[in-house]
Design a protein around this motif. Structure first.
Motif, PDB file in Angstrom:
ATOM      1  N   ALA A 161       4.054  -2.881   6.717  1.00  0.00           N
ATOM      2  CA  ALA A 161       4.291  -4.227   6.186  1.00  0.00           C
ATOM      3  C   ALA A 161       5.428  -4.163   5.188  1.00  0.00           C
ATOM      4  N   ALA A 162       6.335  -5.144   5.279  1.00  0.00           N
ATOM      5  CA  ALA A 162       7.429  -5.253   4.330  1.00  0.00           C
ATOM      6  C   ALA A 162       7.083  -6.267   3.258  1.00  0.00           C
ATOM      7  N   SER A 163       7.575  -6.039   2.061  1.00  0.00           N
ATOM      8  CA  SER A 163       7.321  -6.971   0.963  1.00  0.00           C
ATOM      9  C   SER A 163       8.128  -8.247   1.174  1.00  0.00           C
ATOM     10  N   PRO A 164       7.629  -9.400   0.683  1.00  0.00           N
ATOM     11  CA  PRO A 164       8.385 -10.649   0.811  1.00  0.00           C
ATOM     12  C   PRO A 164       9.789 -10.552   0.226  1.00  0.00           C
ATOM     13  N   SER A 165       9.967  -9.705  -0.799  1.00  0.00           N
ATOM     14  CA  SER A 165      11.280  -9.528  -1.418  1.00  0.00           C
ATOM     15  C   SER A 165      12.173  -8.570  -0.636  1.00  0.00           C
ATOM     16  N   SER A 166      11.629  -7.973   0.428  1.00  0.00           N
ATOM     17  CA  SER A 166      12.367  -7.068   1.322  1.00  0.00           C
ATOM     18  C   SER A 166      12.835  -5.786   0.647  1.00  0.00           C
ATOM     19  N   ASP A 167      12.176  -5.371  -0.428  1.00  0.00           N
ATOM     20  CA  ASP A 167      12.608  -4.138  -1.084  1.00  0.00           C
ATOM     21  C   ASP A 167      11.632  -2.982  -0.929  1.00  0.00           C
ATOM     22  N   TYR A 168      10.470  -3.226  -0.322  1.00  0.00           N
ATOM     23  CA  TYR A 168       9.493  -2.158  -0.101  1.00  0.00           C
ATOM     24  C   TYR A 168       8.917  -2.250   1.312  1.00  0.00           C
ATOM     25  N   LEU A 169       8.549  -1.083   1.827  1.00  0.00           N
ATOM     26  CA  LEU A 169       7.775  -1.008   3.059  1.00  0.00           C
ATOM     27  C   LEU A 169       6.544  -0.165   2.782  1.00  0.00           C
ATOM     28  N   ASP A 178     -10.805  -4.832   9.141  1.00  0.00           N
ATOM     29  CA  ASP A 178      -9.661  -4.296   9.873  1.00  0.00           C
ATOM     30  C   ASP A 178      -8.386  -4.899   9.282  1.00  0.00           C
ATOM     31  N   ALA A 179      -7.880  -5.988   9.857  1.00  0.00           N
ATOM     32  CA  ALA A 179      -6.649  -6.592   9.348  1.00  0.00           C
ATOM     33  C   ALA A 179      -6.907  -7.330   8.041  1.00  0.00           C
ATOM     34  N   VAL A 180      -5.823  -7.493   7.266  1.00  0.00           N
ATOM     35  CA  VAL A 180      -5.920  -8.192   5.987  1.00  0.00           C
ATOM     36  C   VAL A 180      -4.612  -8.930   5.749  1.00  0.00           C
ATOM     37  N   GLY A 181      -4.692 -10.085   5.069  1.00  0.00           N
ATOM     38  CA  GLY A 181      -3.484 -10.829   4.745  1.00  0.00           C
ATOM     39  C   GLY A 181      -3.658 -11.590   3.444  1.00  0.00           C
ATOM     40  N   TRP A 182      -2.609 -11.618   2.637  1.00  0.00           N
ATOM     41  CA  TRP A 182      -2.640 -12.373   1.381  1.00  0.00           C
ATOM     42  C   TRP A 182      -2.540 -13.866   1.686  1.00  0.00           C
ATOM     43  N   GLY A 227       3.610 -11.634  -3.095  1.00  0.00           N
ATOM     44  CA  GLY A 227       4.876 -11.925  -3.743  1.00  0.00           C
ATOM     45  C   GLY A 227       5.099 -11.194  -5.042  1.00  0.00           C
ATOM     46  N   GLU A 228       4.059 -10.529  -5.564  1.00  0.00           N
ATOM     47  CA  GLU A 228       4.182  -9.779  -6.809  1.00  0.00           C
ATOM     48  C   GLU A 228       4.359  -8.278  -6.568  1.00  0.00           C
ATOM     49  N   GLY A 229       4.604  -7.916  -5.304  1.00  0.00           N
ATOM     50  CA  GLY A 229       4.818  -6.505  -5.002  1.00  0.00           C
ATOM     51  C   GLY A 229       3.554  -5.683  -5.019  1.00  0.00           C
ATOM     52  N   GLN A 230       2.428  -6.322  -4.696  1.00  0.00           N
ATOM     53  CA  GLN A 230       1.150  -5.614  -4.653  1.00  0.00           C
ATOM     54  C   GLN A 230       0.681  -5.510  -3.199  1.00  0.00           C
ATOM     55  N   VAL A 231       0.270  -4.334  -2.811  1.00  0.00           N
ATOM     56  CA  VAL A 231      -0.170  -4.100  -1.449  1.00  0.00           C
ATOM     57  C   VAL A 231      -1.688  -4.064  -1.408  1.00  0.00           C
ATOM     58  N   VAL A 232      -2.267  -4.771  -0.440  1.00  0.00           N
ATOM     59  CA  VAL A 232      -3.699  -4.674  -0.176  1.00  0.00           C
ATOM     60  C   VAL A 232      -3.873  -3.820   1.071  1.00  0.00           C
ATOM     61  N   LEU A 233      -4.853  -2.948   1.025  1.00  0.00           N
ATOM     62  CA  LEU A 233      -5.050  -1.950   2.069  1.00  0.00           C
ATOM     63  C   LEU A 233      -6.526  -1.874   2.428  1.00  0.00           C
ATOM     64  N   THR A 234      -6.832  -1.962   3.720  1.00  0.00           N
ATOM     65  CA  THR A 234      -8.222  -1.794   4.156  1.00  0.00           C
ATOM     66  C   THR A 234      -8.464  -0.338   4.541  1.00  0.00           C
ATOM     67  N   LEU A 235      -9.591   0.199   4.115  1.00  0.00           N
ATOM     68  CA  LEU A 235     -10.085   1.496   4.586  1.00  0.00           C
ATOM     69  C   LEU A 235     -11.287   1.158   5.465  1.00  0.00           C
ATOM     70  N   GLN A 236     -11.039   0.956   6.754  1.00  0.00           N
ATOM     71  CA  GLN A 236     -12.041   0.311   7.604  1.00  0.00           C
ATOM     72  C   GLN A 236     -13.342   1.097   7.682  1.00  0.00           C
ATOM     73  N   GLU A 237     -13.248   2.346   8.137  1.00  0.00           N
ATOM     74  CA  GLU A 237     -14.475   3.130   8.308  1.00  0.00           C
ATOM     75  C   GLU A 237     -15.164   3.429   6.994  1.00  0.00           C
ATOM     76  N   ASN A 238     -14.410   3.393   5.887  1.00  0.00           N
ATOM     77  CA  ASN A 238     -14.998   3.624   4.570  1.00  0.00           C
ATOM     78  C   ASN A 238     -15.585   2.352   3.973  1.00  0.00           C
ATOM     79  N   ASP A 262      -0.882  -5.317   3.741  1.00  0.00           N
ATOM     80  CA  ASP A 262      -0.104  -6.538   3.557  1.00  0.00           C
ATOM     81  C   ASP A 262       0.342  -6.582   2.098  1.00  0.00           C
ATOM     82  N   ILE A 263       1.470  -7.247   1.826  1.00  0.00           N
ATOM     83  CA  ILE A 263       2.069  -7.247   0.494  1.00  0.00           C
ATOM     84  C   ILE A 263       2.248  -8.679   0.022  1.00  0.00           C
TER      85      ILE A 263
END
Length: 734
Positions: free
Chosen positions: A151-159, A285-289, A226-237, A223-224
């Motif tokens: 996932a790329a950040s909305p500001s396009s400066d991080y992946l 599984d999937a996640v979105g802000w 607008g504040e440059g924060q990434v949310v991440l799912t650990l599905q099996e955990n 998923d990222i």
């Protein structure tokens, strides 16, 4: 600040346990399908059309004119030209040296996670950096593990890249831990969208966070905001992480919680919404802000779960809303319930996409072959259900293209032998919601699950109301009441057939007709290999079987596994007769199928044969009949179809026959031969919704105004298009 939430504090909202199902609000708008692209069209000219290919995760170029999808089986990226979205065109592919798992596009660069693992114990992979102009790989950034989501950040400066290092489900029954552990990889992007730290991406350690196998985190989706924060799912955990990309610090580490579910199917192949599940792991599984402070998860369940819903979380880990059983009950209502998976994970929510400008979010349902669309109403408010959207089989990639008011779904399931191909469906937002043709709902607004509809007949005592039956996909033989006076049409009641003593019965219902004594006649297709005879049965209005008629032995012995496929009631000289059409020829009667006429007063059978069209499809296959319907002018209409779907479908039509001057004969005599007259081609109507043309128009009846009502069989949503079509067609001579 790192926040560790206790599982005991994360509870579903009880108010969402039973969600009232209401039709979409028309004024709010919705999606209409423009086109369906069969992915095999992107094969090179020298590749066989039967080559397995799939569209999984999908992205769009910055101008929204080109779609880019991962094709894992073929180890390449595929491109689709959607300059004209109603007529998508194949646009070639780029071979990769590994299995692409995910793709994001920043500016003129496609960033592709590529899995090159030797095996589960030695995971490896890289990020392929693709120039969208030249369509060449210009760099490969080592990731040191198996990438699953980018996932790329909305500001396009991080992946952000989720390095899953997935478990082997065949090792120790799939139990965790199975090292090496997964982690989060972060790369900085330059103004062109290319990584500036390609050789040295930042690795964020996730071990020790989850209560479930904390030493073996299994990152799934990122998923990222607008504040440059990434949310991440650990599905099996069953765990969620929020991290700051600039600092690499964890902001949130929380258990995803458990759910209790009521009013859902839990028995394999049954549509009864009377089951319950307790204390089930969400396993998102999937996640979105949704915005910078809330995110939504698709809770597929995988390892210990199967929670069948979605959850909106605040950034501090508190639950803002949980869907409870809503998705399961919507799938029942729309005839899309995957009953073969009822005892496992049900509809399996897997994908999430957010269309922020319209406050919409989309939940992809892998097993229901559908997407549920909701409108976010803001913090503390239940989201509004907007639309049920049929897709191809196995929707995997969801993509909103706001600048063009488009939405795209990549469906990965591809079975070339069966003609079921991986597809990319393209939809456009408009002021009008695309309505379903048929829903199942009783007078109290409760769902009536339906599927595999295989026969239809008008009720002579109720204008534009019909009887319908479903086939042997379900263990219970089911008789439905269908009200066609409304649009969408409503299945308003269902009755389970039973013997006089209430015992179980093995039937494959393929035809239904009204019965003079009340109730209906039904035809059950024979299958000698399964010990099931072709039968016509008399059934009371409350589902009790009172009469049973089988074929003469000399006919039954030559029938094979393709028997009765439609049933019609005729009145001859005031006497009731039943006309039943066979699907395929008897042994020794190639090119024609039997028409049987039964006198239910005496049990006497008479027969004729009806000409069958030879196959027209380039895939060959076979042609058979699937329904017979009496018309108001005395003719009999039959559905004649091939067994092909999608682009290979070449023959789906209605033909007529007449019994005037015909003398059917006994089983041991040479039958008279009837020719058919074409009435209507069904292919334009089946393609009119711009989805994949389905294999099986199976039921037909006549409306009071002379139009024909044709219903399709969705095979119980078992690796099949889930949408049931109900076509209202005007014959040319009406």
């Amino acid at each position: 600040m790192l926040s560790i939430r206790s599982p005991l504090l994360i509870m579903p909202l009880l108010a969402a346990a039973l969600m009232v199902l209401t039709p979409p609000v028309q004024a709010a708008g919705g999606l209409t399908r423009l086109a369906t692209f069969e992915v095999h069209r992107n094969l090179a000219a020298d590749e066989p059309r039967e080559t397995t290919t799939a569209a999984e995760i999908i992205a769009a170029s910055q101008d929204g004119q080109t779609l880019v999808y991962t094709d894992s089986p073929a180890e390449r990226l595929g491109f689709i030209d959607i300059a004209e979205p109603a007529t998508p065109k194949p646009d070639g592919f780029l071979a990769l040296d590994g299995e692409p798992t995910s793709v994001a596009i920043v500016g003129g660069t496609a960033l592709v996670g590529v899995n090159t693992s030797a095996d589960y114990r030695h995971p490896d992979g890289h990020l392929a950096v693709v120039d969208m102009t030249t369509r060449q790989v210009v760099a490969r950034c080592p990731l040191g593990g198996q990438p699953d989501s980018v996932a790329a950040s909305p500001s396009s400066d991080y992946l952000a890249v989720a390095i899953e290092n997935e478990r082997d489900e065949d090792r120790n029954d799939g139990s965790l831990p199975q090292l090496p552990e997964g982690y989060l990889s972060v790369l900085r992007l330059d103004t062109g969208g290319r990584p500036s730290d390609c050789e040295t991406p930042t690795r964020i350690d996730l071990t020790g966070q989850a209560a479930v196998a904390g030493e073996d985190p299994e990152p799934e989706f990122v998923d990222i905001n607008g504040e440059g924060q990434v949310v991440l799912t650990l599905q099996e955990n069953n765990h969620l992480i929020v991290a700051d990309l600039a600092s690499g610090e964890l902001i949130l580490s929380t258990h995803a919680g458990m759910v209790d579910l009521d009013g859902i199917p839990t028995e394999e192949r049954r549509l009864n919404a009377d089951g319950e599940l307790r204390d089930v792991s969400r396993e998102p599984d999937a996640v979105g802000w949704l915005d910078d402070s809330r995110f939504v998860t698709a809770n597929e369940g995988d390892y210990q779960g199967g929670s069948r819903g979605f959850t909106i979380f605040n950034r501090d880990g508190e639950i803002d809303y949980d869907s409870g059983n809503a998705l399961e009950r919507l799938a029942l209502t729309y005839g899309s319930y995957p009953a073969k998976r009822a005892h496992k994970k049900g509809v399996e929510p897997e994908g999430i996409e957010v269309w922020g400008e319209r406050r919409l979010f989309f939940v992809g349902l892998e097993r229901a072959a559908a997407v549920a669309i909701y409108r976010d109403q803001g913090p503390g408010q239940a989201p509004e259900f907007v639309q049920w959207l049929p897709t191809g089989v196995g929707p995997e990639g969801l993509l909103a293209i706001p600048q063009r008011d488009l939405f795209v779904v990549a469906a990965e399931e591809d079975d070339p032998e069966a003609g079921l191909r991986s597809t990319v469906s393209i939809y456009r937002w408009s002021d009008r919601v695309g309505e379903p043709a048929i829903i199942g709902e009783d007078g109290d607004g409760q769902p009536i699950g339906f599927g595999a509809l295989s026969g239809l007949a008008a009720d002579p005592d109720a204008v534009d109301r019909f009887w319908a039956v479903s086939d042997s996909f379900y263990p219970e033989a089911r008789l439905y009441r269908l009200d066609a006076r409304r649009q969408p049409a409503r299945i308003t009641a269902v009755t389970t057939l039973k013997t006089a003593d209430g015992g179980p019965i093995d039937l494959d219902l393929e035809g239904v007709a009204p019965r003079r004594a009340g109730g209906v006649w039904v035809a059950s297709e024979g299958k000698p290999d399964a010990g099931r005879a072709s039968e016509i049965l008399g059934v009371t209005a409350d589902g009790i079987i009172t009469e049973r008629f089988t074929l003469p032995t000399s006919i039954a012995e030559r029938m094979g596994n393709y028997g009765f496929e439609g049933l019609a009631r005729l009145l001859q000289d005031g006497q009731e007769r039943l006309a039943v059409i066979f699907q395929r020829p008897l042994e020794g009667e190639a090119g024609r199928a039997r028409l049987g006429l039964l006198n239910p007063e005496t049990g006497e059978w008479r027969f004729a044969t009806v000409a069958l069209q030879a196959p027209l499809s380039p895939a060959n296959g076979w042609v058979g009949f699937s329904e017979i319907t009496p018309l108001a002018d005395g003719r009999l209409a039959l559905i004649e179809r091939d067994n092909q779907s999608g682009e290979r479908a070449s023959l789906k039509r209605v033909v007529t026959i007449s019994l005037d001057g015909v003398e059917p004969v006994a089983a041991d005599q040479a039958p008279p031969h009837l020719t058919t007259q074409p009435l209507m081609d069904l292919l334009p109507a089946l393609a009119g919704g711009h989805g994949m043309v389905v294999d099986k128009p199976e039921g037909m009846g006549q409306l009071a105004d002379g139009r024909l009502l044709v219903v399709t069989d969705n095979d119980g949503v078992d690796d099949s298009i889930s949408q049931t079509y109900l076509l209202r067609l005007t014959p040319p001579d009406a």
